[in-house]
Design a protein around this motif. Structure first.
Motif, PDB file in Angstrom:
ATOM      1  N   UNK A 119       0.854  -1.191   0.000  1.00 37.26           N
ATOM      2  CA  UNK A 119       0.000   0.000   0.000  1.00 37.26           C
ATOM      3  C   UNK A 119       0.886   1.236   0.000  1.00 37.26           C
ATOM      4  N   UNK A 120       0.613   2.160  -0.938  1.00 35.63           N
ATOM      5  CA  UNK A 120       1.403   3.390  -1.000  1.00 35.63           C
ATOM      6  C   UNK A 120       1.038   4.311   0.159  1.00 35.63           C
ATOM      7  N   UNK A 135     -10.816  -1.083   7.856  1.00 33.19           N
ATOM      8  CA  UNK A 135      -9.996  -1.463   9.016  1.00 33.19           C
ATOM      9  C   UNK A 135      -9.243  -2.763   8.731  1.00 33.19           C
ATOM     10  N   UNK A 136      -9.929  -3.718   8.089  1.00 36.10           N
ATOM     11  CA  UNK A 136      -9.272  -4.985   7.745  1.00 36.10           C
ATOM     12  C   UNK A 136      -8.061  -4.734   6.850  1.00 36.10           C
ATOM     13  N   UNK A 189      -0.492  -3.134   7.884  1.00 36.83           N
ATOM     14  CA  UNK A 189       0.432  -2.904   8.998  1.00 36.83           C
ATOM     15  C   UNK A 189       1.089  -4.191   9.488  1.00 36.83           C
ATOM     16  N   UNK A 190       0.802  -5.310   8.790  1.00 36.68           N
ATOM     17  CA  UNK A 190       1.469  -6.561   9.105  1.00 36.68           C
ATOM     18  C   UNK A 190       0.699  -7.508   9.990  1.00 36.68           C
ATOM     19  N   UNK A 191      -0.559  -7.205  10.288  1.00 34.20           N
ATOM     20  CA  UNK A 191      -1.362  -8.093  11.127  1.00 34.20           C
ATOM     21  C   UNK A 191      -1.812  -9.297  10.297  1.00 34.20           C
ATOM     22  N   UNK A 226      -6.539 -10.404  12.917  1.00 30.61           N
ATOM     23  CA  UNK A 226      -7.549  -9.412  12.520  1.00 30.61           C
ATOM     24  C   UNK A 226      -8.942  -9.955  12.804  1.00 30.61           C
ATOM     25  N   UNK A 227      -9.171 -11.218  12.458  1.00 27.38           N
ATOM     26  CA  UNK A 227     -10.480 -11.829  12.694  1.00 27.38           C
ATOM     27  C   UNK A 227     -10.810 -11.852  14.181  1.00 27.38           C
TER      28      UNK A 227
END
Length: 357
Positions: A6-7, A31-32, A38-40, A45-46
């Protein structure tokens, strides 16, 4: 599985969406994507969003393929309406009709009776009471109380009305336009009213009372040039009291001609009142019969009744008179010149009929 690279601009756009999005679906998807960028990992995330890992992976996969368009939900149009626009219009027309004209033995519709008629008459095969209510609400048809209107029988209604409206719109340069009328009777009794209260804790007033202290009457004048009310409270409202009040108005504005808008109450037409007015530069401009609504002071009387009397239970005339006086003084401190009487009313039309109801 992670989102593509993502730029910086895309990251800033995602952050803006998470702060400003009003659609909860778009917010969750943004948010997902942001957390994945961000590396999650998808399982974390779930867990944080209390959703399934498959949902997280589907969102990431869609974003990788379509970009930001994947964040927008694609809402379906829903089921087609079973009641078309023409039938909805007919429902409103029937609701406004007298049921007796349609063969029903009652004078007004309830929602249930209207629903039954629509089904019996074949307009619809089935419809709920709630759907009927919603259709009427959407088209501005509401349940209202019936009100009366007394049309004027004055043969000179149009002439008198236009004379009064002209005084309202173009006050004479040589004097003042004053609306005068009596307000009352001012009995001592509990008066129903409204107030902000905790739920189910209304103000309680006594239900039984005796009116053994007589009634009083207020004579008042509304000065249109300032918007101020001037008043006197008297025990009676004969021509003598009325003439005495006019003399106080004359002393208040000694150099102006007074144009007094008054109704056809007999004390206003007493010979001594007329003679005094002629001799003291006071012109009595009489309303048409049954047209008290043309007197601008009536609107002010409604406010006096609402704010000074409703919801009260005064036990003496002195107490009640003081309450009225306190309100009028408060009102006069905020008064403004009066203009624009019934500006959008049908009475402003040149062809307004003198017996219009």
């Amino acid at each position: 599985m992670f989102v593509r690279q993502v730029s910086m601009a895309e990251g800033q756009r995602l952050q803006r969406i998470t702060r400003t999005a009003k659609d909860p679906v778009k917010l969750r998807r943004a948010i997902v994507v942001l957390m994945s960028a961000q590396g999650q990992p998808a399982p974390d995330i779930a867990h944080l969003l209390k959703t399934s890992e498959d949902y997280v992976r589907d969102v990431i996969h869609a974003f990788n393929e379509r970009g930001f368009t994947a964040l927008d939900p694609k809402w379906s149009g829903g089921a087609p309406r079973r009641i078309d626009e023409q039938i909805r219009d007919w429902i409103c027309v029937i609701a406004r009709c007298d049921p007796r004209f349609l063969g029903r033995p009652f004078s007004c519709w309830s929602l249930a009776k209207l629903r039954d008629y629509l089904i019996d008459a074949g307009y619809v095969t089935a419809i709920s009471v709630e759907t009927v209510r919603r259709i009427l609400h959407e088209r501005g048809v509401s349940w209202q109380a019936t009100k009366t209107w007394k049309a004027s029988t004055d043969p000179d209604f149009t002439t008198k009305m236009r004379r009064i409206l002209d005084l309202y719109d173009h006050p004479p340069a040589d004097g003042r336009v004053i609306c005068v009328d009596e307000f009352g009777p001012l009995n001592l009794q509990p008066r129903p009213g409204r107030a902000w209260r905790p739920q189910r804790q209304p103000v309680r007033l006594r239900a039984t009372y005796t009116r053994d202290q007589g009634a009083r009457h207020m004579i008042a004048a509304l000065d249109l040039s300032t918007g101020r009310l001037h008043y006197r409270i008297r025990d009676r409202k004969r021509w003598r009291e009325f003439l005495g009040f006019l003399k106080t108005l004359r002393r208040r504005w000694p150099g102006d001609k007074l144009y007094l808008i008054v109704d056809n109450f007999s004390p206003h037409k007493h010979p001594e009142v007329r003679a005094w007015c002629t001799a003291n530069q006071v012109e009595l401009v009489f309303l048409p019969t049954y047209a008290s609504w043309l007197n601008w002071i009536e609107a002010e009387f409604a406010a006096v009744r609402y704010f000074a009397l409703n919801g009260t239970d005064h036990r003496s005339h002195a107490e009640q008179d003081a309450a009225i006086g306190d309100y009028i003084r408060w009102r006069n401190q905020r008064a403004r010149p009066k203009s624009g009487f019934a500006a959008d009313s049908k009475i402003r039309h040149p062809d307004y009929p003198f017996k219009a109801a």
